[in-house]
Write an enzyme that holds these catalytic residues in place. Structure first.
Site, PDB file in Angstrom:
ATOM      1  N   ASP A 172      83.631  37.849   7.873  1.00  0.00           N
ATOM      2  CA  ASP A 172      83.034  39.146   7.542  1.00  0.00           C
ATOM      3  C   ASP A 172      81.518  39.075   7.703  1.00  0.00           C
ATOM      4  OD1 ASP A 172      82.279  41.548   6.474  1.00  0.00           O
ATOM      5  OD2 ASP A 172      83.354  41.303   4.567  1.00  0.00           O
TER       6      ASP A 172
ATOM      7  N   HIS B 299      79.375  41.316   6.763  1.00  0.00           N
ATOM      8  CA  HIS B 299      78.695  42.231   5.832  1.00  0.00           C
ATOM      9  C   HIS B 299      78.047  41.514   4.647  1.00  0.00           C
ATOM     10  CE1 HIS B 299      81.660  44.693   8.033  1.00  0.00           C
ATOM     11  NE2 HIS B 299      80.697  45.585   8.022  1.00  0.00           N
TER      12      HIS B 299
ATOM     13  N   CYS C 280      77.130  45.220  12.412  1.00  0.00           N
ATOM     14  CA  CYS C 280      78.300  44.349  12.155  1.00  0.00           C
ATOM     15  C   CYS C 280      79.107  44.045  13.418  1.00  0.00           C
ATOM     16  CB  CYS C 280      79.180  44.899  11.035  1.00  0.00           C
ATOM     17  SG  CYS C 280      79.735  46.586  11.246  1.00  0.00           S
TER      18      CYS C 280
END
Length: 337
Positions: free
Chosen positions: A277, A279, A75
């Site tokens: 994000d 993820h 990430c």
């Protein structure tokens, strides 16, 4: 079915935007101000134009025998890619360039995207970043912090002639103006070397040339400043200054998040940070024979996430892009203010 999906998506976006508080406070995204009560759609377009890099699966194994997905560990590398991609967009297309679905994009755009595809021969791929991280003491598959990502990008940029970026990572919260000016000016501009030998020197290096092959002066600057804004939690004394950084026209946002959970912060509203994000795990995408990339999965077409600034881990890295020397001088005066 495509139409209904599209209409559904528009509904989701407008619903989500309604969740933004009814407020006259401006939203800041990477140096641009938006007003929720008058131009929500512009805000959304601005967010979706950023390149969005997420976990991927089914790419060729890193190092030949390593992982073929970065889910669970990549990430912060993806956030570093997003910050660098934003610098490249500003460099080649300008801060106000907009992405629109199914619209033909300039060749530079596809070329930027190709720099980040999950292939070992792409200069800023997950493969290159993970392997360069080994030199920073991170084994492949290990989680990176903001500073490690900055160091890796700095090393990889040395091999990238097309973008020809100068990457400066500040040490000990200090930006040394003289060092940056020295790094960004080509030998022809900064030394009194005889014109002929300077020209040979530049040509031999193949540096400081733009696409047309002419020698240029200032090398565009990617400035990354790793900071620690507190011990275990962010210290409230830093919040206002941190928010000011997103207002600067040179802003590339910030890398950070929570322990082992990285986000790419692109702006704020009140005391909430707005972020992309990484993820989400998507399948590997390669380029087409004509060099274009199917780019649907590289733009976040949902409303952005928000989190309270006080929930931020104190370890962050700020990013700024200065295409010309005057941009850097302006940045210096903003910081001093």
């Amino acid at each position: 079915s495509v139409l209904s999906r599209y209409e559904n998506q528009i509904t989701i976006l407008s619903d989500y935007l309604e969740e933004f508080p009814e407020t006259d406070e401006p939203v800041w995204i990477l140096g641009r101000q938006h007003h929720l009560n008058t131009d929500k759609s512009k805000l959304l377009l601005d967010v979706s134009a950023r390149l969005w890099f997420t976990y991927r699966r089914k790419f060729s194994p890193i190092g030949g025998t390593g992982p073929s997905s970065d889910a669970g560990w990549g990430c912060m590398l993806r956030c570093g890619q997003m910050m660098l991609a934003q610098a490249l967009i500003c460099r080649h297309l300008g801060r106000d360039w907009q992405w629109e679905k199914h619209k033909k994009q300039p060749e530079e755009y596809h070329r930027i995207l190709r720099c980040f595809l999950d292939r070992k021969d792409c200069c800023y791929s997950i493969h290159q970043m993970a392997q360069m991280g080994v030199g920073e003491g991170k084994s492949i598959g290990e989680w990176f912090g903001p500073n490690t990502v900055a160091q890796v990008l700095k090393k990889l940029a040395l091999f990238d002639e097309w973008n020809s970026l100068a990457v400066y990572v500040s040490m000990d919260n200090t930006v040394v103006i003289e060092d940056i000016k020295k790094m960004c000016w080509s030998p022809a501009q900064s030394s009194s070397t005889a014109h002929g030998s300077a020209h040979v020197h530049r040509s031999a290096l193949g540096r400081n040339k733009n696409a047309a092959g002419f020698c240029t002066g200032w090398k565009p600057l990617l400035l990354i400043i790793p900071l620690r804004l507190g011990i275990n939690h962010i210290n409230p004394v830093y919040i206002d200054a941190f928010k000011e950084c997103f207002k600067m026209p040179q802003s590339l946002g910030a890398l950070g998040g929570k322990p082992n959970n990285a986000y790419y912060f692109i702006g704020f509203l009140g005391n909430e940070l707005i972020y992309l994000d990484p993820h989400t795990t998507q399948s590997f995408v390669d380029w087409e024979e004509n060099g274009t990339v199917d780019d649907q999965s590289f733009h976040c077409q949902q409303a952005p996430h928000r989190m309270k600034i006080m929930n931020l881990d104190p370890s962050v890295a700020l990013g700024f892009f200065c295409k010309e020397e005057c941009d850097f001088d302006n940045w210096c005066s903003l910081v001093q203010k």
